[in-house]
Design a protein around this motif. Sequence first.
Motif, PDB file in Angstrom:
ATOM      1  N   TYR A  43     -12.990  14.419  22.296  1.00  0.00           N
ATOM      2  CA  TYR A  43     -13.343  13.625  20.877  1.00  0.00           C
ATOM      3  C   TYR A  43     -14.789  12.888  20.699  1.00  0.00           C
ATOM      4  O   TYR A  43     -15.387  12.917  19.688  1.00  0.00           O
ATOM      5  CB  TYR A  43     -12.415  12.182  20.964  1.00  0.00           C
ATOM      6  CG  TYR A  43     -10.857  12.664  20.650  1.00  0.00           C
ATOM      7  CD1 TYR A  43     -10.665  13.450  19.429  1.00  0.00           C
ATOM      8  CD2 TYR A  43      -9.767  12.428  21.348  1.00  0.00           C
ATOM      9  CE1 TYR A  43      -9.286  13.874  19.249  1.00  0.00           C
ATOM     10  CE2 TYR A  43      -8.738  12.731  21.273  1.00  0.00           C
ATOM     11  CZ  TYR A  43      -8.467  13.764  20.054  1.00  0.00           C
ATOM     12  OH  TYR A  43      -6.930  13.705  19.801  1.00  0.00           O
ATOM     13  N   ARG A  44     -15.277  12.811  22.031  1.00  0.00           N
ATOM     14  CA  ARG A  44     -16.728  12.006  21.884  1.00  0.00           C
ATOM     15  C   ARG A  44     -17.860  12.954  21.775  1.00  0.00           C
ATOM     16  O   ARG A  44     -18.777  12.789  21.368  1.00  0.00           O
ATOM     17  CB  ARG A  44     -16.766  10.864  22.982  1.00  0.00           C
ATOM     18  CG  ARG A  44     -15.841   9.789  23.067  1.00  0.00           C
ATOM     19  CD  ARG A  44     -15.976   8.777  23.880  1.00  0.00           C
ATOM     20  NE  ARG A  44     -15.218   7.588  23.972  1.00  0.00           N
ATOM     21  CZ  ARG A  44     -15.398   6.522  24.299  1.00  0.00           C
ATOM     22  NH1 ARG A  44     -16.586   5.707  24.570  1.00  0.00           N
ATOM     23  NH2 ARG A  44     -14.284   5.481  24.096  1.00  0.00           N
ATOM     24  N   ASN A  45     -17.575  13.965  22.783  1.00  0.00           N
ATOM     25  CA  ASN A  45     -18.820  14.908  23.015  1.00  0.00           C
ATOM     26  C   ASN A  45     -18.350  16.396  22.682  1.00  0.00           C
ATOM     27  O   ASN A  45     -19.286  17.251  22.974  1.00  0.00           O
ATOM     28  CB  ASN A  45     -19.278  14.908  24.495  1.00  0.00           C
ATOM     29  CG  ASN A  45     -19.576  13.514  25.150  1.00  0.00           C
ATOM     30  OD1 ASN A  45     -20.061  12.827  24.043  1.00  0.00           O
ATOM     31  ND2 ASN A  45     -19.126  13.138  26.214  1.00  0.00           N
ATOM     32  N   SER A  46     -17.277  16.416  21.854  1.00  0.00           N
ATOM     33  CA  SER A  46     -16.906  17.836  21.362  1.00  0.00           C
ATOM     34  C   SER A  46     -17.009  18.877  22.672  1.00  0.00           C
ATOM     35  O   SER A  46     -17.292  20.150  22.620  1.00  0.00           O
ATOM     36  CB  SER A  46     -17.765  18.364  20.357  1.00  0.00           C
ATOM     37  OG  SER A  46     -17.719  17.407  19.173  1.00  0.00           O
ATOM     38  N   GLU A  47     -16.638  18.474  23.646  1.00  0.00           N
ATOM     39  CA  GLU A  47     -16.453  19.215  24.714  1.00  0.00           C
ATOM     40  C   GLU A  47     -15.128  20.169  24.858  1.00  0.00           C
ATOM     41  O   GLU A  47     -14.280  19.698  24.611  1.00  0.00           O
ATOM     42  CB  GLU A  47     -16.371  18.415  26.218  1.00  0.00           C
ATOM     43  CG  GLU A  47     -16.353  19.300  27.502  1.00  0.00           C
ATOM     44  CD  GLU A  47     -16.352  18.407  28.782  1.00  0.00           C
ATOM     45  OE1 GLU A  47     -15.681  18.681  29.681  1.00  0.00           O
ATOM     46  OE2 GLU A  47     -17.206  17.388  28.931  1.00  0.00           O
ATOM     47  N   PRO A  48     -15.418  21.247  24.931  1.00  0.00           N
ATOM     48  CA  PRO A  48     -14.093  22.193  24.655  1.00  0.00           C
ATOM     49  C   PRO A  48     -12.882  21.994  25.671  1.00  0.00           C
ATOM     50  O   PRO A  48     -13.289  22.032  26.927  1.00  0.00           O
ATOM     51  CB  PRO A  48     -14.756  23.762  24.490  1.00  0.00           C
ATOM     52  CG  PRO A  48     -16.067  23.456  25.455  1.00  0.00           C
ATOM     53  CD  PRO A  48     -16.567  22.319  25.295  1.00  0.00           C
ATOM     54  N   ILE A  49     -11.868  22.213  25.642  1.00  0.00           N
ATOM     55  CA  ILE A  49     -10.624  22.388  26.568  1.00  0.00           C
ATOM     56  C   ILE A  49      -9.886  23.600  26.240  1.00  0.00           C
ATOM     57  O   ILE A  49      -8.913  23.683  26.538  1.00  0.00           O
ATOM     58  CB  ILE A  49     -10.038  20.997  26.540  1.00  0.00           C
ATOM     59  CG1 ILE A  49      -9.652  20.595  25.028  1.00  0.00           C
ATOM     60  CG2 ILE A  49     -10.626  19.891  27.358  1.00  0.00           C
ATOM     61  CD1 ILE A  49      -8.903  19.215  24.939  1.00  0.00           C
ATOM     62  N   ALA A  50     -10.440  24.634  25.657  1.00  0.00           N
ATOM     63  CA  ALA A  50      -9.931  25.830  25.498  1.00  0.00           C
ATOM     64  C   ALA A  50      -8.278  25.823  24.990  1.00  0.00           C
ATOM     65  O   ALA A  50      -8.099  24.941  24.186  1.00  0.00           O
ATOM     66  CB  ALA A  50      -9.752  26.693  26.853  1.00  0.00           C
ATOM     67  N   VAL A  51      -7.702  26.889  25.608  1.00  0.00           N
ATOM     68  CA  VAL A  51      -6.260  26.779  25.199  1.00  0.00           C
ATOM     69  C   VAL A  51      -5.208  25.631  25.530  1.00  0.00           C
ATOM     70  O   VAL A  51      -4.312  25.493  25.079  1.00  0.00           O
ATOM     71  CB  VAL A  51      -5.527  28.084  25.632  1.00  0.00           C
ATOM     72  CG1 VAL A  51      -6.381  29.370  25.212  1.00  0.00           C
ATOM     73  CG2 VAL A  51      -5.519  28.134  27.349  1.00  0.00           C
ATOM     74  N   ARG A  52      -5.688  25.030  26.144  1.00  0.00           N
ATOM     75  CA  ARG A  52      -4.939  23.872  26.846  1.00  0.00           C
ATOM     76  C   ARG A  52      -5.151  22.499  25.927  1.00  0.00           C
ATOM     77  O   ARG A  52      -4.484  21.438  26.249  1.00  0.00           O
ATOM     78  CB  ARG A  52      -5.143  23.335  28.340  1.00  0.00           C
ATOM     79  CG  ARG A  52      -4.918  24.380  29.436  1.00  0.00           C
ATOM     80  CD  ARG A  52      -5.149  23.760  30.838  1.00  0.00           C
ATOM     81  NE  ARG A  52      -6.375  23.226  30.927  1.00  0.00           N
ATOM     82  CZ  ARG A  52      -6.716  22.097  31.716  1.00  0.00           C
ATOM     83  NH1 ARG A  52      -5.909  21.778  32.424  1.00  0.00           N
ATOM     84  NH2 ARG A  52      -7.926  21.739  31.970  1.00  0.00           N
TER      85      ARG A  52
END
Length: 246
Positions: free
Chosen positions: A190-199
């Motif tokens: 939410y804060r850094n748009s860090e991807p968490i892929a399919v999970r």
Amino acid sequence: MAGILFIISAPSGSGKSTIVNELRKQVTGIDFSISYTTRAPRGSEEDGREYHFCNRADFERMIAEGAFLEHAEVFGNLYGTARHSLEDARKQGHDLLLDIDVQGAAQVRQKMPEAVSVFVMPPNPKVLRTRLRNRSRAEGQVNEAELYRRLSEASKEIENYTGYTYILVNDILDRAVAQLEAIVRAERYYRNSEPIAVRSRRVLEVAAACRQSNSQERLKPVLEAFGIGPDSNQQQFNFEEDPDED
């Protein structure tokens, strides 16, 4: 990446340190702030690993110098988080995790309202009593007066849960670790748009379920067990040994 400040608090014996240690094995880019304390090392604790151990005079000098982001006195001992911990983490582009008590957490939230706060609860007084006694035995001594004092203090600390963003109930360790990991990854998303892929969807769902606003049904039996809340009438929970407990 802007570093996120995570605060985690819990009554003594709630398993918070174990959860944090497991999280750090699974999630990279998150630094752990080693607090300063005036209490003596316990068991196999080492200076600079679990805590920076110092005497009261040195701690009070650091207070006077403004070296602490927060500090508090707990059970007659002083604890504090050095300001440079946050500065060092952000220079590296890392998040920072603070393991601090409810007094220190309140100070940090006031100074940094953007911090993400997590409160860990034991499921009931019996489990908490067992964990505290087992820890004392592992350290080579069981002080019944100290044990009773920590149990008495637990409900007072738990009453502060309303000031925290997320709540974990540590009844099953693996689940609590997975929930804390989900909180960290969701906040990064939410804060850094860090991807968490399919999970992503599952991670976000797990984190959302741990938000205080979504945890009331899960928390109700825990709060009642500790004599907290309107339905419990603030009854004192029982510290006495169960007949079948060693």
